[in-house]
Design a protein around this motif. Structure first.
Motif: not given
Length: 205
Positions: A15-42
């Motif tokens: 469930g937690g991973s799904l919320l992160w993926v939805l945030a990534l697809q719905w908001f982070m990518v369209p909003g051109n946001l950079l994630g933190g941590g290792l995801l940000g580096i990736a």
């Protein structure tokens, strides 16, 4: 009871991973946001090397931290965390959604922060993590009793500042706003009294 506990943990991680993926697809990518941590580096790596799959690069970067979790938190913690990062990678590779290409970075920061904070809170209530800095945060929290939200925010801020020159000041500003909202959401949902995995946990053998 043991089977229920295992299924409960797997459900929290999924469930937690799904919320992160939805945030990534719905908001982070369209909003051109950079994630933190290792995801940000990736994500930075994927920005310069478009042939790289960000989800699986994130998995590769997590491997050294699995050793830390295995050595200092426990075997079960490591196995749950391995499950978490695999689920995240599979979901991120298979789910493609969009909240609209014209979303303002401010609303993207708010939506991503709340979703990611809620997802992290679910994951941190399990006996594992979804990888990344959560593994390091749990280790430091158990050792020094630091608040996880502020700790993750500090680590992520250092990573974002390092990559800020590459992504632009606007992206840096809204990414920091997103991570701040995320960290305070975590601290609102996960209090210090909540038991997190430790070497003495019954499943951390």
């Amino acid at each position: 009871p043991q089977l229920y506990r295992v299924l409960h943990n797997l459900g929290l991680l999924t469930g937690g991973s799904l919320l992160w993926v939805l945030a990534l697809q719905w908001f982070m990518v369209p909003g051109n946001l950079l994630g933190g941590g290792l995801l940000g580096i990736a994500m930075i790596g994927g920005h310069f090397f478009t042939w790289l799959d960000v989800a699986w690069l994130n998995l590769l970067l997590n491997l050294p931290l699995f050793w830390l979790g295995y050595r200092h938190v426990g075997k079960a913690f490591m196995l749950y965390s391995l499950f978490g990062i695999l689920v995240f990678s599979l979901l991120a590779s298979s789910i493609t959604l969009s909240a609209g290409v014209d979303i303002h970075p401010l609303w993207a920061s708010l939506g991503a922060g709340l979703l990611c904070g809620g997802g992290s809170a679910l994951i941190l209530r399990s006996d594992g993590t979804a990888g990344g800095l959560d593994i390091l945060a749990v280790y430091l929290r158990n050792r020094f009793r630091w608040r996880i939200g502020r700790l993750v925010l500090s680590l992520n801020t250092m990573i974002l500042l390092a990559g800020g020159g590459l992504m632009g000041l606007e992206t840096l500003f809204y990414s920091l706003l997103f991570l701040t909202i995320c960290s305070y959401t975590i601290d609102a949902l996960v209090r210090p009294s909540v038991s997190l995995p430790s070497p003495h946990h019954p499943l951390a053998a």
